[in-house]
Design an enzyme around this catalytic site. Structure first.
Site, PDB file in Angstrom:
ATOM      1  NE  ARG A 202      43.946   4.277 -37.814  1.00  0.00           N
ATOM      2  CZ  ARG A 202      45.091   4.314 -38.821  1.00  0.00           C
ATOM      3  NH1 ARG A 202      46.107   4.717 -38.814  1.00  0.00           N
ATOM      4  NH2 ARG A 202      44.309   3.745 -40.148  1.00  0.00           N
TER       5      ARG A 202
ATOM      6  CG  HIS B 232      44.298   6.223 -45.131  1.00  0.00           C
ATOM      7  ND1 HIS B 232      43.003   7.565 -45.502  1.00  0.00           N
ATOM      8  CD2 HIS B 232      43.804   6.151 -43.680  1.00  0.00           C
ATOM      9  CE1 HIS B 232      42.447   8.129 -44.118  1.00  0.00           C
ATOM     10  NE2 HIS B 232      42.690   7.120 -43.270  1.00  0.00           N
TER      11      HIS B 232
ATOM     12  CE1 TYR C 143      39.835  12.892 -42.335  1.00  0.00           C
ATOM     13  CE2 TYR C 143      40.379  11.217 -43.948  1.00  0.00           C
ATOM     14  CZ  TYR C 143      39.885  10.930 -42.600  1.00  0.00           C
ATOM     15  OH  TYR C 143      40.632  10.213 -41.864  1.00  0.00           O
TER      16      TYR C 143
ATOM     17  CG  HIS D  16      37.646   9.630 -36.777  1.00  0.00           C
ATOM     18  ND1 HIS D  16      39.085   9.129 -37.055  1.00  0.00           N
ATOM     19  CD2 HIS D  16      37.731  10.528 -37.310  1.00  0.00           C
ATOM     20  CE1 HIS D  16      38.905   9.181 -38.239  1.00  0.00           C
ATOM     21  NE2 HIS D  16      37.626   9.720 -38.835  1.00  0.00           N
TER      22      HIS D  16
ATOM     23  CE  LYS E  87      42.938   1.257 -38.382  1.00  0.00           C
ATOM     24  NZ  LYS E  87      41.821   1.015 -39.018  1.00  0.00           N
TER      25      LYS E  87
ATOM     26  NE  ARG F 222      42.851   9.164 -38.782  1.00  0.00           N
ATOM     27  CZ  ARG F 222      44.501   8.365 -39.574  1.00  0.00           C
ATOM     28  NH1 ARG F 222      45.310   8.755 -39.168  1.00  0.00           N
ATOM     29  NH2 ARG F 222      43.877   7.292 -40.548  1.00  0.00           N
TER      30      ARG F 222
END
Length: 305
Positions: A151, A272, A281, A246, A175, A249
């Protein structure tokens, strides 16, 4: 037993819960606070406190968002914030029953971000002029974005102390301040090592000594600068797709999957929490899926033999 509390005390406790127990970033806390403001503004109109709201009240609110033209995606975001707030109230015994248990989010279509082919990735990176002062830095940035699937916030937060280049790994803080180890390619390592002599010539401001990618002023790069670099180089490469950081990514994950990587491994590398997030994806084209089936399905192997 149900607690009693005024609104200000309630909201302060909720913010503390988001920051400490959920470990959310300031940006995420602000987004949840905005959802809460929308909720309380509506409830004031109907003359109710948050603790007294019913499922019907909340459904009326969401219906009103639809009527004034709020997109389904934004409605879903607000519903998520409202559910988070009422889960907190229920956990802390401010309410006896969670009114959002049966509150449904609007159906939204799956929006897949653009991705680049390997050839397009190479064209974008090769379009960077190494003779420019930031040329080698920008090559290292884009190669690291693609090589590690980072990210933007993770990229600009990279530090020397996060690099384990001999082992071909980097440590990434994602995150919720959760850390993970991500493999880094020899190509990206080479570009970073070529950048380091240029970086060492920059007068670094106090507090930024450990930051890997620096601005001309000796500070961290901004998110806007990374978007600008990607935009300029995409145009230089003559690629007409809508490309953002992004996209690199997304391309990272797509190419791994096409190469046969396990979805669970991709989930870990992307950081994730849920495998369902990684499943976006799996949008491989029909020709690739057909070739995979022909190559690997036992019935096809028997037929060919």
């Amino acid at each position: 037993m149900k607690k009693n509390s005024d609104d200000s005390e309630l909201f302060t406790a909720y913010h503390t819960y988001l920051q400490l127990e959920k470990s959310l970033s300031p940006r995420s806390v602000a987004a949840y606070s905005d959802d809460l403001n929308k909720l309380t503004a509506y409830l004031r109109v109907v003359g109710k406190k948050p603790e007294d709201a019913t499922l019907d009240d909340l459904q009326e609110m969401i219906s009103g968002l639809h009527e004034i033209g709020i997109s389904p995606r934004s409605q879903a975001r607000i519903v998520s914030g409202i559910k988070s707030f009422y889960r907190f109230l229920s956990l802390e015994n401010y309410i006896e029953k969670d009114p959002t248990e049966l509150l449904e989010s609007p159906k939204i279509g799956l929006k897949l971000p653009e991705f680049l082919t390997i050839s397009e990735i190479n064209s974008i990176i090769e379009s960077i002029d190494r003779s420019l002062p930031e040329g080698q830095r920008n090559r290292a940035i884009l190669e690291t974005l693609y090589s590690c699937g980072l990210r933007v916030s993770e990229l600009i937060g990279l530090r020397f102390s996060d690099l384990y280049l001999d082992e071909e790994f980097i440590k990434v803080e994602g995150k919720g301040r959760k850390q993970r180890l991500v493999p880094i390619s020899p190509v990206a390592i080479k570009e970073i090592n070529l950048y380091l002599p240029d970086r060492n010539k920059i007068p670094v401001k106090k507090g930024y000594e450990d930051v890997l990618f620096l601005s001309r002023r000796g500070t961290s790069l901004s998110r806007i600068m990374i978007f600008h670099i990607v935009k300029v180089q995409t145009e230089s490469a003559g690629i007409r797709k809508t490309v953002s950081p992004h996209t690199f990514r997304h391309s990272f994950a797509t190419h791994l999957l096409e190469g046969g990587a396990n979805l669970r491994a991709i989930q870990q590398m992307l950081g994730h929490e849920k495998i369902a997030t990684t499943e976006i994806y799996t949008h491989l084209d029909r020709d690739f899926l057909r070739s995979e089936i022909l190559e690997h399905h036992p019935r096809n192997r028997v037929e060919r033999s």
